[in-house]
Design a protein around this motif. Structure first.
Motif, PDB file in Angstrom:
ATOM      1  N   GLY A 104      15.722   6.959  -3.298  1.00 54.02           N
ATOM      2  CA  GLY A 104      14.755   8.052  -3.241  1.00 54.02           C
ATOM      3  C   GLY A 104      14.665   8.866  -4.518  1.00 54.02           C
ATOM      4  N   ASP A 105      15.355   8.407  -5.583  1.00 57.19           N
ATOM      5  CA  ASP A 105      15.308   9.106  -6.869  1.00 57.19           C
ATOM      6  C   ASP A 105      13.992   8.854  -7.589  1.00 57.19           C
ATOM      7  OD1 ASP A 105      17.974   9.940  -6.569  1.00 57.19           O
ATOM      8  OD2 ASP A 105      18.711   8.060  -7.442  1.00 57.19           O
ATOM      9  N   MET A 106      13.410   7.663  -7.359  1.00 63.59           N
ATOM     10  CA  MET A 106      12.218   7.244  -8.084  1.00 63.59           C
ATOM     11  C   MET A 106      11.229   6.580  -7.134  1.00 63.59           C
ATOM     12  SD  MET A 106      13.967   5.579 -11.545  1.00 63.59           S
ATOM     13  CE  MET A 106      12.389   5.076 -12.220  1.00 63.59           C
ATOM     14  N   THR A 107      10.046   6.298  -7.663  1.00 67.83           N
ATOM     15  CA  THR A 107       9.029   5.547  -6.949  1.00 67.83           C
ATOM     16  C   THR A 107       8.525   4.460  -7.895  1.00 67.83           C
ATOM     17  OG1 THR A 107       6.940   5.712  -5.729  1.00 67.83           O
ATOM     18  CG2 THR A 107       7.183   7.116  -7.673  1.00 67.83           C
ATOM     19  N   PHE A 108       7.638   3.596  -7.428  1.00 69.67           N
ATOM     20  CA  PHE A 108       7.153   2.523  -8.300  1.00 69.67           C
ATOM     21  C   PHE A 108       6.250   3.054  -9.408  1.00 69.67           C
ATOM     22  CE2 PHE A 108       8.340  -0.106  -4.639  1.00 69.67           C
ATOM     23  CZ  PHE A 108       9.015  -1.142  -5.275  1.00 69.67           C
ATOM     24  N   VAL A 109       5.375   3.989  -9.079  1.00 67.92           N
ATOM     25  CA  VAL A 109       4.426   4.524 -10.062  1.00 67.92           C
ATOM     26  C   VAL A 109       4.563   6.042 -10.153  1.00 67.92           C
ATOM     27  CG1 VAL A 109       2.013   4.738 -10.729  1.00 67.92           C
ATOM     28  CG2 VAL A 109       2.801   2.650  -9.593  1.00 67.92           C
ATOM     29  N   GLY A 110       4.748   6.518 -11.371  1.00 64.43           N
ATOM     30  CA  GLY A 110       4.897   7.953 -11.611  1.00 64.43           C
ATOM     31  C   GLY A 110       5.308   8.171 -13.056  1.00 64.43           C
ATOM     32  N   PRO A 111       5.513   9.393 -13.495  1.00 61.25           N
ATOM     33  CA  PRO A 111       5.954   9.650 -14.872  1.00 61.25           C
ATOM     34  C   PRO A 111       7.331   9.027 -15.100  1.00 61.25           C
ATOM     35  CG  PRO A 111       5.219  11.658 -13.780  1.00 61.25           C
ATOM     36  CD  PRO A 111       5.342  10.633 -12.719  1.00 61.25           C
ATOM     37  N   ARG A 112       7.537   8.399 -16.245  1.00 60.45           N
ATOM     38  CA  ARG A 112       8.853   7.847 -16.534  1.00 60.45           C
ATOM     39  C   ARG A 112       9.864   8.977 -16.632  1.00 60.45           C
ATOM     40  NH1 ARG A 112      11.204   3.359 -15.676  1.00 60.45           N
ATOM     41  NH2 ARG A 112      12.422   3.409 -17.584  1.00 60.45           N
ATOM     42  N   PRO A 113      11.052   8.812 -16.019  1.00 60.54           N
ATOM     43  CA  PRO A 113      12.053   9.888 -16.037  1.00 60.54           C
ATOM     44  C   PRO A 113      12.590  10.140 -17.439  1.00 60.54           C
ATOM     45  CG  PRO A 113      13.004   7.874 -15.145  1.00 60.54           C
ATOM     46  CD  PRO A 113      11.534   7.616 -15.298  1.00 60.54           C
ATOM     47  N   ALA A 114      12.520  11.379 -17.865  1.00 60.79           N
ATOM     48  CA  ALA A 114      13.007  11.741 -19.196  1.00 60.79           C
ATOM     49  C   ALA A 114      14.529  11.776 -19.216  1.00 60.79           C
ATOM     50  CB  ALA A 114      12.456  13.111 -19.590  1.00 60.79           C
TER      51      ALA A 114
ATOM     52  N   VAL B  98       3.965  18.462 -13.833  1.00 62.50           N
ATOM     53  CA  VAL B  98       4.318  17.060 -13.639  1.00 62.50           C
ATOM     54  C   VAL B  98       5.701  16.909 -12.999  1.00 62.50           C
ATOM     55  CG1 VAL B  98       4.767  14.884 -14.859  1.00 62.50           C
ATOM     56  CG2 VAL B  98       2.852  16.327 -15.549  1.00 62.50           C
ATOM     57  N   HIS B  99       6.560  17.899 -13.195  1.00 71.02           N
ATOM     58  CA  HIS B  99       7.923  17.825 -12.655  1.00 71.02           C
ATOM     59  C   HIS B  99       7.964  17.838 -11.132  1.00 71.02           C
ATOM     60  CE1 HIS B  99       6.980  22.041 -12.272  1.00 71.02           C
ATOM     61  NE2 HIS B  99       8.119  22.279 -11.652  1.00 71.02           N
ATOM     62  N   LYS B 100       6.839  18.119 -10.493  1.00 71.43           N
ATOM     63  CA  LYS B 100       6.800  18.232  -9.032  1.00 71.43           C
ATOM     64  C   LYS B 100       6.721  16.881  -8.322  1.00 71.43           C
ATOM     65  CE  LYS B 100       4.448  22.739  -9.186  1.00 71.43           C
ATOM     66  NZ  LYS B 100       3.197  23.466  -8.812  1.00 71.43           N
ATOM     67  N   ILE B 101       6.479  15.808  -9.093  1.00 71.68           N
ATOM     68  CA  ILE B 101       6.362  14.492  -8.466  1.00 71.68           C
ATOM     69  C   ILE B 101       7.505  13.576  -8.893  1.00 71.68           C
ATOM     70  CG2 ILE B 101       3.874  14.601  -8.153  1.00 71.68           C
ATOM     71  CD1 ILE B 101       3.500  13.043 -10.705  1.00 71.68           C
ATOM     72  N   LEU B 102       7.787  12.578  -8.063  1.00 75.00           N
ATOM     73  CA  LEU B 102       8.863  11.639  -8.358  1.00 75.00           C
ATOM     74  C   LEU B 102       8.551  10.833  -9.617  1.00 75.00           C
ATOM     75  CD1 LEU B 102       9.785  10.053  -4.886  1.00 75.00           C
ATOM     76  CD2 LEU B 102      11.321  11.376  -6.366  1.00 75.00           C
ATOM     77  N   PRO B 103       9.554  10.597 -10.451  1.00 74.47           N
ATOM     78  CA  PRO B 103       9.342   9.723 -11.609  1.00 74.47           C
ATOM     79  C   PRO B 103       9.187   8.274 -11.150  1.00 74.47           C
ATOM     80  CG  PRO B 103      11.654  10.315 -11.412  1.00 74.47           C
ATOM     81  CD  PRO B 103      10.917  11.136 -10.394  1.00 74.47           C
ATOM     82  N   GLY B 104       8.574   7.459 -11.994  1.00 70.33           N
ATOM     83  CA  GLY B 104       8.312   6.081 -11.605  1.00 70.33           C
ATOM     84  C   GLY B 104       8.899   5.049 -12.547  1.00 70.33           C
ATOM     85  N   VAL B 105       8.954   3.814 -12.075  1.00 73.04           N
ATOM     86  CA  VAL B 105       9.380   2.700 -12.907  1.00 73.04           C
ATOM     87  C   VAL B 105       8.332   2.457 -13.984  1.00 73.04           C
ATOM     88  CG1 VAL B 105       9.885   0.221 -12.941  1.00 73.04           C
ATOM     89  CG2 VAL B 105      10.697   1.636 -11.040  1.00 73.04           C
ATOM     90  N   THR B 106       7.069   2.663 -13.618  1.00 75.84           N
ATOM     91  CA  THR B 106       5.976   2.594 -14.576  1.00 75.84           C
ATOM     92  C   THR B 106       5.005   3.724 -14.279  1.00 75.84           C
ATOM     93  OG1 THR B 106       4.279   1.169 -15.578  1.00 75.84           O
ATOM     94  CG2 THR B 106       4.546   1.041 -13.183  1.00 75.84           C
ATOM     95  N   GLY B 107       4.080   3.966 -15.204  1.00 76.63           N
ATOM     96  CA  GLY B 107       3.151   5.073 -14.990  1.00 76.63           C
ATOM     97  C   GLY B 107       1.932   4.971 -15.888  1.00 76.63           C
ATOM     98  N   TRP B 108       1.049   5.945 -15.765  1.00 74.92           N
ATOM     99  CA  TRP B 108      -0.188   5.963 -16.534  1.00 74.92           C
ATOM    100  C   TRP B 108       0.114   6.011 -18.035  1.00 74.92           C
ATOM    101  CZ3 TRP B 108      -4.681   4.206 -15.980  1.00 74.92           C
ATOM    102  CH2 TRP B 108      -5.806   4.715 -16.645  1.00 74.92           C
ATOM    103  N   ALA B 109       1.144   6.740 -18.397  1.00 74.29           N
ATOM    104  CA  ALA B 109       1.519   6.828 -19.811  1.00 74.29           C
ATOM    105  C   ALA B 109       2.033   5.492 -20.333  1.00 74.29           C
ATOM    106  CB  ALA B 109       2.583   7.906 -20.008  1.00 74.29           C
ATOM    107  N   GLN B 110       2.713   4.716 -19.481  1.00 72.82           N
ATOM    108  CA  GLN B 110       3.275   3.440 -19.909  1.00 72.82           C
ATOM    109  C   GLN B 110       2.195   2.395 -20.185  1.00 72.82           C
ATOM    110  OE1 GLN B 110       5.180   5.582 -17.970  1.00 72.82           O
ATOM    111  NE2 GLN B 110       6.216   5.582 -19.940  1.00 72.82           N
ATOM    112  N   VAL B 111       1.064   2.504 -19.518  1.00 75.13           N
ATOM    113  CA  VAL B 111      -0.013   1.525 -19.759  1.00 75.13           C
ATOM    114  C   VAL B 111      -1.042   2.072 -20.745  1.00 75.13           C
ATOM    115  CG1 VAL B 111       0.285   0.420 -17.518  1.00 75.13           C
ATOM    116  CG2 VAL B 111      -1.346   2.303 -17.739  1.00 75.13           C
ATOM    117  N   ASN B 112      -0.755   3.242 -21.303  1.00 74.43           N
ATOM    118  CA  ASN B 112      -1.642   3.848 -22.291  1.00 74.43           C
ATOM    119  C   ASN B 112      -0.864   4.280 -23.531  1.00 74.43           C
ATOM    120  OD1 ASN B 112      -4.589   4.262 -21.207  1.00 74.43           O
ATOM    121  ND2 ASN B 112      -3.244   4.702 -19.478  1.00 74.43           N
ATOM    122  N   GLY B 113      -0.102   3.356 -24.087  1.00 74.17           N
ATOM    123  CA  GLY B 113       0.596   3.643 -25.327  1.00 74.17           C
ATOM    124  C   GLY B 113       2.093   3.495 -25.293  1.00 74.17           C
ATOM    125  N   ARG B 114       2.705   3.813 -24.150  1.00 68.21           N
ATOM    126  CA  ARG B 114       4.150   3.697 -23.983  1.00 68.21           C
ATOM    127  C   ARG B 114       4.895   4.415 -25.110  1.00 68.21           C
ATOM    128  NH1 ARG B 114       7.197  -1.964 -22.258  1.00 68.21           N
ATOM    129  NH2 ARG B 114       9.283  -1.096 -22.022  1.00 68.21           N
TER     130      ARG B 114
END
Length: 205
Positions: A101-111, A127-143
């Motif tokens: 329950g620490d992460m989800t599949f899609v969300g901001p990458r955990p800093a 952004v801190h209000k949502i679970l971090p993800g294994v991948t996210g919008w930022a990862q498919v837009n520049g990483r």
């Protein structure tokens, strides 16, 4: 509902990938000294810290900073680590984080716990209000090509447009990005790349 979906799917993936886990674990132990897993404190939902899991791809004694901050990062990466990082197979143990329950599949990458600037920017953006993800919008837009401000703005976009359709789009794009190894920068050489990126585009990540 999403929590149940995450737990069931990640458990299924974990069971299916057990042979891969075993093979990677054996190769890591045979090719370098140290544990199979790399653990690190990351920033999760509501800025709470959690233990983050990856397959170890770096040598023992590597400075505990983001890879793009390392000088001569390639010298720290293990032989098998290069392959794991390029294929993103080092991320497989994060299925454990999803089950917990620490992460989800899609969300901001955990800093990282010490990425204070990114933490502050994300907190101001909500952004801190949502679970971090294994991948996210930022990862498919520049990483790795994006700076902290760019990452935060892309994460804010995800926060404001969350949907099943967007999640599916991100997962599909992630698969293509992984296959092409796009947006991966190893070491401080990424600093100049990020500078040129931030000068040429105004899309935050």
């Amino acid at each position: 509902m999403r929590r149940i979906f995450d737990a069931l799917i990640s458990l299924l993936f974990l069971l299916i990938s057990l042979p891969v886990f075993l093979i990677i674990s054996i190769i890591i132990k045979l090719t370098s000294k140290g544990p199979v897993f790399f653990t690190q404190m990351r920033i999760g939902k509501n800025n709470e810290l959690f233990k983050f899991y990856k397959f170890r791809t770096m040598k023992l004694g590597t400075p505990n900073v983001a890879t793009d901050k390392l000088q001569s990062a390639q010298s720290y990466i293990t032989p098998v680590g290069k392959v794991l990082r390029k294929t993103s197979l080092d991320e497989l143990p994060q299925l454990i984080n999803i089950i917990k329950g620490d992460m989800t599949f899609v969300g901001p990458r955990p800093a990282l716990y010490n990425q204070y600037n990114l933490k502050e920017l994300r907190t101001k953006a909500g952004v801190h209000k949502i679970l971090p993800g294994v991948t996210g919008w930022a990862q498919v837009n520049g990483r790795d090509n994006n700076d902290d401000f760019q990452k935060t703005e892309l994460d804010r976009y995800y926060l404001e447009h969350q949907s099943f359709v967007l999640d599916m789009k991100i997962l599909v794009l992630t698969a293509f990005k992984v296959l092409r190894a796009e947006g991966v920068l190893e070491g401080a050489r990424g600093s100049s790349a990020r500078s040129s990126v931030s000068e040429s585009k105004n899309v935050p990540m």
